[in-house]
Design an enzyme around this catalytic site. Structure first.
Site, PDB file in Angstrom:
ATOM      1  N   PRO A  69       0.309   2.056   1.800  1.00 20.45           N
ATOM      2  CA  PRO A  69      -0.472   3.171   1.249  1.00 20.45           C
ATOM      3  C   PRO A  69      -0.244   3.318  -0.260  1.00 20.45           C
ATOM      4  CG  PRO A  69       0.557   3.819   3.303  1.00 20.45           C
ATOM      5  CD  PRO A  69       1.147   2.481   2.936  1.00 20.45           C
TER       6      PRO A  69
ATOM      7  N   HIS B 158       9.742  11.672  -0.126  1.00 22.03           N
ATOM      8  CA  HIS B 158       9.498  11.950  -1.542  1.00 22.03           C
ATOM      9  C   HIS B 158      10.256  13.192  -2.024  1.00 22.03           C
ATOM     10  CE1 HIS B 158       5.534   9.445  -1.913  1.00 22.03           C
ATOM     11  NE2 HIS B 158       6.605   8.718  -1.674  1.00 22.03           N
TER      12      HIS B 158
ATOM     13  N   ARG C 179      12.905   3.266   0.122  1.00 22.21           N
ATOM     14  CA  ARG C 179      11.550   2.768  -0.121  1.00 22.21           C
ATOM     15  C   ARG C 179      11.416   1.288   0.219  1.00 22.21           C
ATOM     16  NH1 ARG C 179       8.699   1.355  -5.267  1.00 22.21           N
ATOM     17  NH2 ARG C 179       6.497   1.916  -5.042  1.00 22.21           N
TER      18      ARG C 179
ATOM     19  N   ASP D 229      10.767  -7.335   8.730  1.00 24.21           N
ATOM     20  CA  ASP D 229      11.298  -8.696   8.816  1.00 24.21           C
ATOM     21  C   ASP D 229      11.898  -9.208   7.516  1.00 24.21           C
ATOM     22  OD1 ASP D 229       9.062  -8.989   7.246  1.00 24.21           O
ATOM     23  OD2 ASP D 229       8.043 -10.438   8.553  1.00 24.21           O
TER      24      ASP D 229
ATOM     25  N   ASP E 109      10.136  15.399  -6.541  1.00 27.11           N
ATOM     26  CA  ASP E 109      10.495  16.775  -6.158  1.00 27.11           C
ATOM     27  C   ASP E 109      11.383  17.313  -7.273  1.00 27.11           C
ATOM     28  OD1 ASP E 109      11.781  19.034  -5.236  1.00 27.11           O
ATOM     29  OD2 ASP E 109      12.534  18.145  -3.393  1.00 27.11           O
TER      30      ASP E 109
ATOM     31  N   GLY F  87       5.540  -6.333   9.532  1.00 28.90           N
ATOM     32  CA  GLY F  87       6.636  -5.781  10.316  1.00 28.90           C
ATOM     33  C   GLY F  87       7.954  -5.775   9.567  1.00 28.90           C
TER      34      GLY F  87
ATOM     35  N   ASN G  20       4.671  -2.992  -5.566  1.00 32.39           N
ATOM     36  CA  ASN G  20       6.066  -3.354  -5.830  1.00 32.39           C
ATOM     37  C   ASN G  20       6.362  -3.767  -7.272  1.00 32.39           C
ATOM     38  OD1 ASN G  20       6.804  -2.968  -3.097  1.00 32.39           O
ATOM     39  ND2 ASN G  20       6.109  -5.033  -2.569  1.00 32.39           N
TER      40      ASN G  20
ATOM     41  N   VAL H 229       4.401  -4.436   5.974  1.00 37.41           N
ATOM     42  CA  VAL H 229       3.826  -5.758   5.724  1.00 37.41           C
ATOM     43  C   VAL H 229       4.429  -6.763   6.699  1.00 37.41           C
ATOM     44  CG1 VAL H 229       3.402  -7.561   4.005  1.00 37.41           C
ATOM     45  CG2 VAL H 229       3.610  -5.165   3.271  1.00 37.41           C
TER      46      VAL H 229
ATOM     47  N   HIS I 125       8.416  -0.353   2.473  1.00 36.11           N
ATOM     48  CA  HIS I 125       7.522  -1.376   1.950  1.00 36.11           C
ATOM     49  C   HIS I 125       7.679  -2.699   2.685  1.00 36.11           C
ATOM     50  CE1 HIS I 125       6.016   0.342  -2.121  1.00 36.11           C
ATOM     51  NE2 HIS I 125       6.186   1.297  -1.228  1.00 36.11           N
TER      52      HIS I 125
END
Length: 332
Positions: A167, A197, A66, A78, A249, A76, A98, A74, A70
């Site tokens: 998202p 997920h 994740r 980096d 799941d 790219g 976050n 944002v 994340h």
């Protein structure tokens, strides 16, 4: 206990033996052999630290995967996500996606520390995130792929970008797809990457509205299986329990497989952003059905989409820097 953990790590490392998908990167500046001469042990070091962390806590595989997602959405890929607030920098860790949620930063610190001892200021934090995401996927039983490398680290962060570009669980399908397209990704990438997920957890606060007030009419989400919703209400009340964790799941919560898609077809997706893949788009529904029936196809598409996501606006050449520590930029 130490011997047991060591044995698990050895077995975990052997998990990297499966067929490795190899895809051409869309960015000619990134390639898997980037550190072969400057830091030949780089990938093995990352793999070893990740294996130890996942052996200690299986959930960490999903957490590290994740972080890469994340970060890339944002500014790219980096490593801007890893920066703490300091000087003019306001950390992305405080953003809505976050805060009280993103984790695994200590593992990234451990990887960076080990790499700095082996080859100082050579391997970027952005590449560490990309490698850790791949290694976590493999350790959980998912596909292996060659990771294009050569990213450099940003010297800034974007709190607003983190709040607006990642998202959210309650976003509509069209909003989610728009955010993916903004990054050069398409509906196949959306559905395939949502398959991450299949491992990990989500908090009660992220799906509570589905249980009690989905459309502002004090009624639950009609696309959520009623018996599943009743189970969720036991530990996710109307108020309180915001941080209570639930498996994304529940069939195989620590195994990377296609059971996530089977749950979606049974109306048992945990998040709104999961279930809308089957209710708001014929194209995404068709992909969900394909992945539910064909695990190999899901693995192939997931690996391709991870490489594609890892190519989002990387800093290369003389742009950015190679941080000495991942939480702060180098001193000027």
């Amino acid at each position: 206990m130490a011997q047991s953990t060591s044995f698990f790590v050895l077995v975990a490392l052997l998990a990297f033996a499966p067929i490795c998908f190899s895809f051409k990167s869309d960015n000619d500046n990134l390639y898997p052999q980037y550190y072969y001469k400057s830091c030949p042990q780089a990938q093995e070091i990352v793999k070893s630290v990740v294996a130890k962390a996942v052996a200690k806590e299986a959930r960490m595989a999903a957490s590290l995967l994740r972080l890469h997602f994340h970060d890339c959405f944002v500014k790219g890929c980096d490593a801007s996500l890893l920066l703490d607030s300091r000087g003019s920098i306001v950390t992305e860790k405080r953003s809505n996606p976050n805060r009280n949620s993103a984790r695994g930063f200590d593992v990234i610190d451990d990887i960076k520390s080990a790499l700095e001892k082996e080859c100082p200021q050579t391997v970027s934090c952005a590449d560490i995130l990309a490698l850790a995401a791949r290694d976590s996927t493999v350790l959980a039983g998912g596909p292996n792929w060659e990771v294009p490398l050569g990213r450099r680290d940003s010297r800034s962060a974007s709190l607003s970008g983190s709040n607006n570009d990642i998202p959210a669980p309650n976003n509509t399908f069209n909003t989610i797809l728009t955010k993916f397209k903004r990054q050069g990704l398409d509906v196949v990438d959306l559905v395939a990457l949502s398959g991450s997920h299949t491992i990990g957890n989500s908090r009660c606060v992220s799906f509570r509205q589905r249980l009690y007030n989905q459309s502002g009419n004090s009624k639950p989400d009609t696309t959520l299986d009623k018996s599943y919703a009743a189970q969720l209400r036991n530990r996710c009340p109307k108020s309180g329990g915001d941080q209570n964790l639930f498996f994304l799941d529940f069939v195989s919560p620590t195994k990377f497989d296609n059971s996530y898609f089977k749950l979606l077809l049974a109306s048992k997706g945990l998040l709104n952003s999961d279930q809308v893949l089957t209710t708001k788009s014929e194209e995404s529904l068709a992909l969900v059905k394909q992945y539910a029936e064909n695990n190999a196809l899901f693995f192939d598409h997931f690996a391709k989409s991870m490489v594609k996501m890892g190519n989002i606006s990387p800093l290369t050449g003389s742009s950015g820097e190679i941080r000495k520590t991942c939480r702060k930029i180098n001193s000027s």
